[in-house]
Motif scaffolding. Sequence first.
Motif, PDB file in Angstrom:
ATOM      1  N   LEU A  93      99.686  39.197 -30.017  1.00 50.89           N
ATOM      2  CA  LEU A  93      99.785  37.794 -29.620  1.00 50.89           C
ATOM      3  C   LEU A  93      99.470  37.613 -28.135  1.00 50.89           C
ATOM      4  O   LEU A  93      98.850  36.630 -27.734  1.00 50.89           O
ATOM      5  CB  LEU A  93     101.175  37.257 -29.944  1.00 50.89           C
ATOM      6  N   LYS A  94      99.893  38.555 -27.308  1.00 48.84           N
ATOM      7  CA  LYS A  94      99.619  38.464 -25.870  1.00 48.84           C
ATOM      8  C   LYS A  94      98.119  38.423 -25.591  1.00 48.84           C
ATOM      9  O   LYS A  94      97.678  37.775 -24.640  1.00 48.84           O
ATOM     10  CB  LYS A  94     100.238  39.662 -25.140  1.00 48.84           C
ATOM     11  N   SER A  95      97.358  39.115 -26.407  1.00 46.85           N
ATOM     12  CA  SER A  95      95.915  39.174 -26.185  1.00 46.85           C
ATOM     13  C   SER A  95      95.197  37.937 -26.693  1.00 46.85           C
ATOM     14  O   SER A  95      94.067  37.658 -26.292  1.00 46.85           O
ATOM     15  CB  SER A  95      95.329  40.413 -26.869  1.00 46.85           C
ATOM     16  N   VAL A 189      94.504  51.044 -38.325  1.00 51.92           N
ATOM     17  CA  VAL A 189      95.106  51.984 -37.380  1.00 51.92           C
ATOM     18  C   VAL A 189      96.091  52.868 -38.132  1.00 51.92           C
ATOM     19  O   VAL A 189      96.986  52.374 -38.825  1.00 51.92           O
ATOM     20  CB  VAL A 189      95.822  51.267 -36.221  1.00 51.92           C
ATOM     21  N   VAL A 190      95.908  54.175 -38.006  1.00 55.04           N
ATOM     22  CA  VAL A 190      96.795  55.143 -38.650  1.00 55.04           C
ATOM     23  C   VAL A 190      97.605  55.854 -37.575  1.00 55.04           C
ATOM     24  O   VAL A 190      97.097  56.133 -36.487  1.00 55.04           O
ATOM     25  CB  VAL A 190      95.999  56.160 -39.494  1.00 55.04           C
ATOM     26  N   GLY A 191      98.864  56.142 -37.865  1.00 61.12           N
ATOM     27  CA  GLY A 191      99.746  56.762 -36.882  1.00 61.12           C
ATOM     28  C   GLY A 191     100.120  58.180 -37.258  1.00 61.12           C
ATOM     29  O   GLY A 191     100.257  58.511 -38.446  1.00 61.12           O
ATOM     30  N   THR A 192     100.296  59.020 -36.255  1.00 57.28           N
ATOM     31  CA  THR A 192     100.708  60.395 -36.517  1.00 57.28           C
ATOM     32  C   THR A 192     102.219  60.485 -36.716  1.00 57.28           C
ATOM     33  O   THR A 192     102.985  59.623 -36.277  1.00 57.28           O
ATOM     34  CB  THR A 192     100.298  61.331 -35.369  1.00 57.28           C
ATOM     35  N   ILE A 193     102.626  61.545 -37.359  1.00 65.49           N
ATOM     36  CA  ILE A 193     104.040  61.833 -37.589  1.00 65.49           C
ATOM     37  C   ILE A 193     104.662  62.320 -36.273  1.00 65.49           C
ATOM     38  O   ILE A 193     104.017  62.994 -35.470  1.00 65.49           O
ATOM     39  CB  ILE A 193     104.181  62.895 -38.692  1.00 65.49           C
ATOM     40  N   GLY A 194     105.931  62.003 -36.061  1.00 66.36           N
ATOM     41  CA  GLY A 194     106.610  62.378 -34.830  1.00 66.36           C
ATOM     42  C   GLY A 194     106.687  63.877 -34.605  1.00 66.36           C
ATOM     43  O   GLY A 194     106.827  64.659 -35.554  1.00 66.36           O
ATOM     44  N   LYS A 219      84.560  55.112 -39.837  1.00 69.34           N
ATOM     45  CA  LYS A 219      84.307  53.858 -39.142  1.00 69.34           C
ATOM     46  C   LYS A 219      85.467  52.886 -39.322  1.00 69.34           C
ATOM     47  O   LYS A 219      86.074  52.813 -40.390  1.00 69.34           O
ATOM     48  CB  LYS A 219      83.020  53.218 -39.664  1.00 69.34           C
ATOM     49  N   LEU A 220      85.747  52.142 -38.277  1.00 64.00           N
ATOM     50  CA  LEU A 220      86.778  51.108 -38.268  1.00 64.00           C
ATOM     51  C   LEU A 220      88.189  51.659 -38.447  1.00 64.00           C
ATOM     52  O   LEU A 220      89.108  50.944 -38.807  1.00 64.00           O
ATOM     53  CB  LEU A 220      86.506  50.044 -39.341  1.00 64.00           C
ATOM     54  N   VAL A 221      88.373  52.947 -38.180  1.00 60.43           N
ATOM     55  CA  VAL A 221      89.707  53.563 -38.243  1.00 60.43           C
ATOM     56  C   VAL A 221      90.050  54.097 -36.863  1.00 60.43           C
ATOM     57  O   VAL A 221      89.238  54.764 -36.217  1.00 60.43           O
ATOM     58  CB  VAL A 221      89.766  54.692 -39.285  1.00 60.43           C
ATOM     59  N   TYR A 222      91.273  53.824 -36.400  1.00 60.62           N
ATOM     60  CA  TYR A 222      91.709  54.166 -35.054  1.00 60.62           C
ATOM     61  C   TYR A 222      93.068  54.849 -35.129  1.00 60.62           C
ATOM     62  O   TYR A 222      93.805  54.688 -36.106  1.00 60.62           O
ATOM     63  CB  TYR A 222      91.763  52.910 -34.182  1.00 60.62           C
ATOM     64  N   LEU A 223      93.396  55.604 -34.086  1.00 59.12           N
ATOM     65  CA  LEU A 223      94.587  56.447 -34.107  1.00 59.12           C
ATOM     66  C   LEU A 223      95.648  55.961 -33.135  1.00 59.12           C
ATOM     67  O   LEU A 223      95.359  55.653 -31.979  1.00 59.12           O
ATOM     68  CB  LEU A 223      94.210  57.887 -33.757  1.00 59.12           C
ATOM     69  N   ALA A 224      96.900  55.922 -33.606  1.00 58.28           N
ATOM     70  CA  ALA A 224      98.068  55.682 -32.754  1.00 58.28           C
ATOM     71  C   ALA A 224      98.907  56.953 -32.767  1.00 58.28           C
ATOM     72  O   ALA A 224      99.425  57.355 -33.815  1.00 58.28           O
ATOM     73  CB  ALA A 224      98.881  54.498 -33.269  1.00 58.28           C
ATOM     74  N   GLU A 252      97.635  48.834 -28.931  1.00 55.27           N
ATOM     75  CA  GLU A 252      96.650  49.333 -27.979  1.00 55.27           C
ATOM     76  C   GLU A 252      95.444  49.897 -28.697  1.00 55.27           C
ATOM     77  O   GLU A 252      94.287  49.659 -28.299  1.00 55.27           O
ATOM     78  CB  GLU A 252      97.296  50.410 -27.085  1.00 55.27           C
ATOM     79  N   ALA A 253      95.682  50.663 -29.758  1.00 56.77           N
ATOM     80  CA  ALA A 253      94.569  51.231 -30.530  1.00 56.77           C
ATOM     81  C   ALA A 253      93.750  50.142 -31.188  1.00 56.77           C
ATOM     82  O   ALA A 253      92.520  50.179 -31.221  1.00 56.77           O
ATOM     83  CB  ALA A 253      95.104  52.204 -31.572  1.00 56.77           C
ATOM     84  N   PHE A 254      94.443  49.137 -31.719  1.00 56.59           N
ATOM     85  CA  PHE A 254      93.746  48.035 -32.375  1.00 56.59           C
ATOM     86  C   PHE A 254      92.914  47.244 -31.373  1.00 56.59           C
ATOM     87  O   PHE A 254      91.749  46.915 -31.640  1.00 56.59           O
ATOM     88  CB  PHE A 254      94.756  47.113 -33.058  1.00 56.59           C
ATOM     89  N   LEU A 255      93.473  46.953 -30.235  1.00 59.38           N
ATOM     90  CA  LEU A 255      92.761  46.153 -29.241  1.00 59.38           C
ATOM     91  C   LEU A 255      91.647  46.937 -28.556  1.00 59.38           C
ATOM     92  O   LEU A 255      90.636  46.367 -28.141  1.00 59.38           O
ATOM     93  CB  LEU A 255      93.746  45.641 -28.187  1.00 59.38           C
ATOM     94  N   ARG A 256      91.801  48.251 -28.474  1.00 50.07           N
ATOM     95  CA  ARG A 256      90.791  49.097 -27.840  1.00 50.07           C
ATOM     96  C   ARG A 256      89.470  49.048 -28.579  1.00 50.07           C
ATOM     97  O   ARG A 256      88.398  49.167 -27.982  1.00 50.07           O
ATOM     98  CB  ARG A 256      91.291  50.537 -27.763  1.00 50.07           C
ATOM     99  N   LYS A 257      89.529  48.813 -29.882  1.00 48.49           N
ATOM    100  CA  LYS A 257      88.280  48.789 -30.669  1.00 48.49           C
ATOM    101  C   LYS A 257      87.423  47.602 -30.288  1.00 48.49           C
ATOM    102  O   LYS A 257      86.233  47.565 -30.607  1.00 48.49           O
ATOM    103  CB  LYS A 257      88.584  48.775 -32.180  1.00 48.49           C
ATOM    104  N   GLN A 258      87.994  46.625 -29.596  1.00 48.39           N
ATOM    105  CA  GLN A 258      87.239  45.448 -29.194  1.00 48.39           C
ATOM    106  C   GLN A 258      86.483  45.671 -27.895  1.00 48.39           C
ATOM    107  O   GLN A 258      85.670  44.852 -27.500  1.00 48.39           O
ATOM    108  CB  GLN A 258      88.181  44.243 -29.042  1.00 48.39           C
ATOM    109  N   GLU A 259      86.753  46.802 -27.216  1.00 51.14           N
ATOM    110  CA  GLU A 259      86.122  47.060 -25.929  1.00 51.14           C
ATOM    111  C   GLU A 259      84.687  47.561 -26.105  1.00 51.14           C
ATOM    112  O   GLU A 259      84.344  48.128 -27.116  1.00 51.14           O
ATOM    113  CB  GLU A 259      86.951  48.085 -25.142  1.00 51.14           C
TER     114      GLU A 259
END
Length: 259
Positions: A93-95, A189-194, A219-224, A252-259
Motif C-alpha cells: 500500500l505504501k508504494s 513470491v516464494v519464501g524459504t523455510i526458517g 519467470k515471474l517468480v521471486y524469492l523472499a 520487497e521481493a514483489f516490488l523489486r520485480k518492477q525495477e
Amino acid sequence: MKLINLKTLLGLLLGAAPAFAQDAPEQMDLYLLIGQSNMAGRGATDAASQPNSAQIWAINRQNEWKMAADPLHEDKPAVVGVGPGLTFAQEILKSNPDRAIGLIPCAVGGSGIDDWQPGAKHGQTGIYAYDEMLARVQEAQKRGTIKGIIWHQGESDSSPEKKDAYAAKLADFFRRLRRDTHTERVPLVVGTIGDFYVTEHPDAASINQVITNYARKTKLVYLASAAGLVHKGDDTHFDTASARELGRRYAEAFLRKQE
C-alpha cells in the motif's frame, strides 16, 4: 417500561448502521496468500494486529469481506495468529497508496504439497485446501484482479521420504494454480523455510534449495529469504516480529520485480 415506537427504533438502527457496516471497495488489487502454518501465522497478536485500514481488506471462509486484521486465516482457529500477509499488504500500500488491497487468505497449517491437489482433504483440519482456495479466489475476483501471489510452505515435506519429489510437485502445483486462477502473468513470491527449522530438520535444507532454484529459474517468480528470523519458542513458527519482517521481505521481493 417505556416502549419505543417502530419509527424511533428504525431511526436508531439506521443511525447505528455506519458503525458496524463494512463495505469493501468494488475494485481492489487482490493478493493470494497460500501455504502452511507460517503463512497462516502463529505469532501472538497485539495492538498492531488491527490497523482498521479502509484500504486493506480480507475475504474470510464465509466469503465475507472485512477490514484486514490478524489473524487473517482461519485454518486452525485455536492457534492462528500473526503471519506475514498483513504487513505485506501494508508495505504494498505504501508504494501505491491510491489502490485498495484485497487479501485472499487460504493457507492451511500442517499441509504438505500433496494436500494442495484438487480433491485432496487435509487430515489435520478437514479442509480441502486447493478446492476451497479456488472457490474463494473466484468469489474474490468479483471485486478485483489478482496482482500477486505469496507462498510459504515446505516444512511438512522436509523428510527423507518426501524431499526428492518436492521440486517436481512444486512446479506442477504452480502450473495448475496459474491455469485455474488465470494468473499466468502474475508475479509469485516464494519464501524459504526458517534457519531454525533447518537446524532441527536438516532435510529442510533441500526444500530451501528447491524453492531458491525455482525462483531463480522460473519467470515471474521471486524469492523472499527467511534468513536470520527467529521462532516463537517452538522451533517451528516465526514469532510476531519475524512474521512481520517476513511480510516486509515478501513485499520487497514483489516490488523489486518492477525495477
